[in-house]
Enzyme design. Structure first.
Site, PDB file in Angstrom:
ATOM      1  CE  LYS A  83      -4.373   0.838   2.409  1.00 20.20           C
ATOM      2  NZ  LYS A  83      -5.010   0.787   3.736  1.00 20.20           N
TER       3      LYS A  83
HETATM    4  O1  G3P Z   1      -7.706   1.553   5.683  1.00 20.75           O
HETATM    5  C1  G3P Z   1      -8.048   2.816   5.246  1.00 20.75           C
HETATM    6  C2  G3P Z   1      -9.391   3.328   5.673  1.00 20.75           C
HETATM    7  O2  G3P Z   1     -10.366   2.347   5.597  1.00 20.75           O
HETATM    8  C3  G3P Z   1      -9.397   4.117   6.928  1.00 20.75           C
HETATM    9  O3  G3P Z   1     -10.683   4.333   7.459  1.00 20.75           O
HETATM   10  O4  G3P Z   1     -12.176   4.943   9.340  1.00 20.75           O
HETATM   11  O5  G3P Z   1      -9.748   5.567   9.445  1.00 20.75           O
HETATM   12  O6  G3P Z   1     -11.295   6.727   7.874  1.00 20.75           O
HETATM   13  P1  G3P Z   1     -10.977   5.459   8.569  1.00 20.75           P
END
Ligand code: G3P
Length: 218
Positions: A83
């Site tokens: 990633k």
């Molecule tokens: O893995 C990346 C993403 O899904 C992060 O989500 O909830 O931290 O905005 P969030």
């Protein structure tokens, strides 16, 4: 539509993998921090549990160091997906890694123009963050719609749309209607997908009536 799980919690992944729904896993530096584990160890364990793509994010911000980190991460298991952030260096690293046939997930995507560049860099997956756009008063799902339209206009762009930063089942259903390839779900949202009070009430009533018949099937 493929379901990935957005966590680095191995026990949660083990628990959910028995459902047969899990097609892959995504992690990020914040999720690794939350797990309290070493990244190499935790990614190795996850790759043993889930055969699909498992995203492990580089922490470097310059091209050379990203590639050096990717060399370490990709050796962990065949299903490791590197990633990289959506920056010039990240896109350059994406192209290099894709030329070596390494799977790459380009993350922190907040615009259609970024998604277009990631696809032109050969990204395996693009991760637009819908919840974080909603958080600042925009509509994250508008971005998914734009990306799906753009990618389908150009069939030679093979990047899969991996909807990330999902907050609720509504995001999942909207993404499915738009034809997004993958959703990466926080474990609580995956559990919410099955829940409906009419299912619970209906089952309760059936079981009460069944008990009153005095019958046994086995
Ligand atoms: O893995 C990346 C993403 O899904 C992060 O989500 O909830 O931290 O905005 P969030």
């Amino acid at each position: 539509m493929k379901f990935f799980i957005d966590t680095a919690d191995v026990s949660e992944i083990k628990d959910l993998s028995s459902s047969g729904f899990l097609d892959g896993v995504t992690t990020n530096p914040s999720l690794i921090k939350k797990s309290g584990r070493n990244i190499n160890e935790v990614i190795a364990e996850i790759c043993d549990i889930v055969p699909g793509p498992v995203s492990a994010e580089v922490a470097a911000t310059n091209y050379n160091d990203m590639i050096a980190e990717a060399q370490v991460l990709k050796k962990i298991a065949k299903n490791v997906t590197i990633k990289v952030p959506l920056t010039w260096d990240g896109l350059k690293a994406c192209r290099t890694l894709r030329d070596e046939d390494v799977l790459v997930n380009v993350t922190l995507c907040f615009s259609a123009s970024q998604a277009l560049l990631a696809a032109k860099s050969g990204a395996t997956f693009i991760s637009p963050f819908v919840g974080r756009l909603d958080d600042i008063g925009l509509d994250g799902m508008d971005l998914i719609s734009d990306i799906c339209t753009i990618y389908s206009n150009y069939p030679n762009l093979n990047t899969e749309v991996l909807v990330a930063s999902i907050r609720s089942p509504k995001h999942v259903i909207e993404a499915a209607k738009m034809g997004a390839d993958i959703v990466t779900l926080p474990p609580n949202v995956l559990k919410q997908l099955i829940s409906h009070p009419l299912t619970d009430n209906g089952l309760k009533a059936f079981l009460e009536d069944w008990k009153m018949t005095g019958q046994s099937i086995t």
